[in-house]
Write a protein that holds these residues in place. Sequence first.
Motif, mmCIF file in Angstrom:
data_model
loop_
_atom_site.group_PDB
_atom_site.id
_atom_site.type_symbol
_atom_site.label_atom_id
_atom_site.label_comp_id
_atom_site.label_asym_id
_atom_site.label_seq_id
_atom_site.Cartn_x
_atom_site.Cartn_y
_atom_site.Cartn_z
ATOM 1 N N GLN A 22 38.245 34.707 46.524
ATOM 2 C CA GLN A 22 38.893 35.160 47.747
ATOM 3 C C GLN A 22 37.801 35.625 48.706
ATOM 4 O O GLN A 22 36.930 36.394 48.304
ATOM 5 C CB GLN A 22 39.845 36.311 47.403
ATOM 6 C CG GLN A 22 40.837 36.610 48.491
ATOM 7 C CD GLN A 22 41.827 37.660 48.032
ATOM 8 O OE1 GLN A 22 41.996 38.642 48.745
ATOM 9 N NE2 GLN A 22 42.454 37.515 46.893
ATOM 10 N N PHE A 23 37.847 35.155 49.940
ATOM 11 C CA PHE A 23 36.873 35.602 50.938
ATOM 12 C C PHE A 23 37.408 36.817 51.688
ATOM 13 O O PHE A 23 38.596 36.887 52.015
ATOM 14 C CB PHE A 23 36.573 34.491 51.949
ATOM 15 C CG PHE A 23 35.548 33.518 51.468
ATOM 16 C CD1 PHE A 23 34.200 33.794 51.584
ATOM 17 C CD2 PHE A 23 35.929 32.326 50.877
ATOM 18 C CE1 PHE A 23 33.245 32.906 51.135
ATOM 19 C CE2 PHE A 23 34.987 31.428 50.421
ATOM 20 C CZ PHE A 23 33.646 31.712 50.552
ATOM 21 N N HIS A 24 36.512 37.778 51.939
ATOM 22 C CA HIS A 24 36.861 38.955 52.735
ATOM 23 C C HIS A 24 35.592 39.488 53.389
ATOM 24 O O HIS A 24 34.581 39.714 52.714
ATOM 25 C CB HIS A 24 37.492 40.044 51.854
ATOM 26 C CG HIS A 24 37.841 41.279 52.612
ATOM 27 N ND1 HIS A 24 38.923 41.349 53.458
ATOM 28 C CD2 HIS A 24 37.229 42.475 52.689
ATOM 29 C CE1 HIS A 24 38.970 42.544 54.007
ATOM 30 N NE2 HIS A 24 37.949 43.251 53.557
ATOM 31 N N ALA A 25 35.654 39.677 54.686
ATOM 32 C CA ALA A 25 34.550 40.272 55.455
ATOM 33 C C ALA A 25 33.202 39.602 55.176
ATOM 34 O O ALA A 25 32.190 40.268 54.997
ATOM 35 C CB ALA A 25 34.473 41.772 55.198
ATOM 36 N N GLY A 26 33.209 38.285 55.120
ATOM 37 C CA GLY A 26 31.969 37.538 54.944
ATOM 38 C C GLY A 26 31.433 37.478 53.527
ATOM 39 O O GLY A 26 30.360 36.925 53.300
ATOM 40 N N GLN A 27 32.158 38.051 52.572
ATOM 41 C CA GLN A 27 31.748 38.030 51.167
ATOM 42 C C GLN A 27 32.763 37.236 50.351
ATOM 43 O O GLN A 27 33.945 37.199 50.694
ATOM 44 C CB GLN A 27 31.680 39.452 50.594
ATOM 45 C CG GLN A 27 30.600 40.317 51.190
ATOM 46 C CD GLN A 27 29.229 39.936 50.690
ATOM 47 O OE1 GLN A 27 28.935 40.044 49.513
ATOM 48 N NE2 GLN A 27 28.379 39.477 51.591
ATOM 49 N N LEU A 28 32.292 36.640 49.286
ATOM 50 C CA LEU A 28 33.161 35.970 48.336
ATOM 51 C C LEU A 28 33.406 36.935 47.185
ATOM 52 O O LEU A 28 32.460 37.420 46.566
ATOM 53 C CB LEU A 28 32.496 34.697 47.809
ATOM 54 C CG LEU A 28 33.214 33.988 46.668
ATOM 55 C CD1 LEU A 28 34.573 33.490 47.111
ATOM 56 C CD2 LEU A 28 32.357 32.849 46.142
ATOM 57 N N TYR A 29 34.659 37.250 46.926
ATOM 58 C CA TYR A 29 35.035 38.102 45.802
ATOM 59 C C TYR A 29 35.690 37.212 44.766
ATOM 60 O O TYR A 29 36.509 36.350 45.106
ATOM 61 C CB TYR A 29 36.002 39.202 46.245
ATOM 62 C CG TYR A 29 35.343 40.224 47.129
ATOM 63 C CD1 TYR A 29 34.821 41.388 46.591
ATOM 64 C CD2 TYR A 29 35.222 40.006 48.497
ATOM 65 C CE1 TYR A 29 34.189 42.327 47.398
ATOM 66 C CE2 TYR A 29 34.598 40.941 49.311
ATOM 67 C CZ TYR A 29 34.085 42.084 48.749
ATOM 68 O OH TYR A 29 33.463 43.007 49.548
ATOM 69 N N MET A 30 35.311 37.413 43.497
ATOM 70 C CA MET A 30 35.881 36.595 42.426
ATOM 71 C C MET A 30 36.376 37.470 41.288
ATOM 72 O O MET A 30 35.626 38.301 40.776
ATOM 73 C CB MET A 30 34.842 35.615 41.872
ATOM 74 C CG MET A 30 34.406 34.567 42.859
ATOM 75 S SD MET A 30 33.398 33.253 42.115
ATOM 76 C CE MET A 30 31.947 34.149 41.605
ATOM 77 N N LEU A 31 37.635 37.266 40.918
ATOM 78 C CA LEU A 31 38.131 37.810 39.671
ATOM 79 C C LEU A 31 37.683 36.812 38.616
ATOM 80 O O LEU A 31 37.925 35.615 38.757
ATOM 81 C CB LEU A 31 39.663 37.919 39.706
ATOM 82 C CG LEU A 31 40.301 38.578 38.498
ATOM 83 C CD1 LEU A 31 41.581 39.296 38.925
ATOM 84 C CD2 LEU A 31 40.619 37.605 37.407
ATOM 85 N N THR A 32 36.994 37.268 37.595
ATOM 86 C CA THR A 32 36.433 36.358 36.608
ATOM 87 C C THR A 32 36.490 36.930 35.200
ATOM 88 O O THR A 32 36.440 38.148 35.012
ATOM 89 C CB THR A 32 34.973 35.981 36.939
ATOM 90 O OG1 THR A 32 34.491 35.071 35.947
ATOM 91 C CG2 THR A 32 34.066 37.195 37.006
ATOM 92 N N SER A 33 36.593 36.027 34.250
ATOM 93 C CA SER A 33 36.515 36.417 32.838
ATOM 94 C C SER A 33 35.101 36.215 32.288
ATOM 95 O O SER A 33 34.864 36.451 31.105
ATOM 96 C CB SER A 33 37.523 35.607 32.010
ATOM 97 O OG SER A 33 37.218 34.218 32.080
ATOM 98 N N LEU A 34 34.168 35.815 33.132
ATOM 99 C CA LEU A 34 32.786 35.612 32.704
ATOM 100 C C LEU A 34 32.194 36.946 32.243
ATOM 101 O O LEU A 34 32.138 37.910 33.008
ATOM 102 C CB LEU A 34 31.944 35.039 33.840
ATOM 103 C CG LEU A 34 30.496 34.718 33.500
ATOM 104 C CD1 LEU A 34 30.427 33.578 32.474
ATOM 105 C CD2 LEU A 34 29.723 34.344 34.748
ATOM 106 N N ASP A 35 31.792 37.009 31.002
ATOM 107 C CA ASP A 35 31.242 38.224 30.387
ATOM 108 C C ASP A 35 32.229 39.390 30.394
ATOM 109 O O ASP A 35 31.827 40.547 30.278
ATOM 110 C CB ASP A 35 29.939 38.664 31.083
ATOM 111 C CG ASP A 35 28.862 37.597 31.028
ATOM 112 O OD1 ASP A 35 28.812 36.866 30.023
ATOM 113 O OD2 ASP A 35 28.082 37.485 31.987
#
Length: 82
Positions: A22-35
């Motif tokens: 999800q993009f917000h305020a020029g940043q990419l935010y990711m919900l992830t199960s990585l680690d």
Amino acid sequence: MAAGGGIREIAGAGLNARFYPQFHAGQLYMLTSLDAPNNRIVAVDPKRPEREHWREVIPESADVLQSFTFIADKLYLSYLKE
């Protein structure tokens, strides 16, 4: 997308993890199960998308983080609690 319109790979192919971006305020935010089997949220600067530059915003907890959204610049989370 990178400047010039090209698509850039962020997480890398072949990882055994889920990613919900999800993009917000020029940043990419990711919900992830990585680690993080119960999920976590990381912020990725599109100008420096390499994993060593990711910033953990919400760490993994004992409850499963199911989703997130931004409303009026605040981050709202939804957890599954047993």
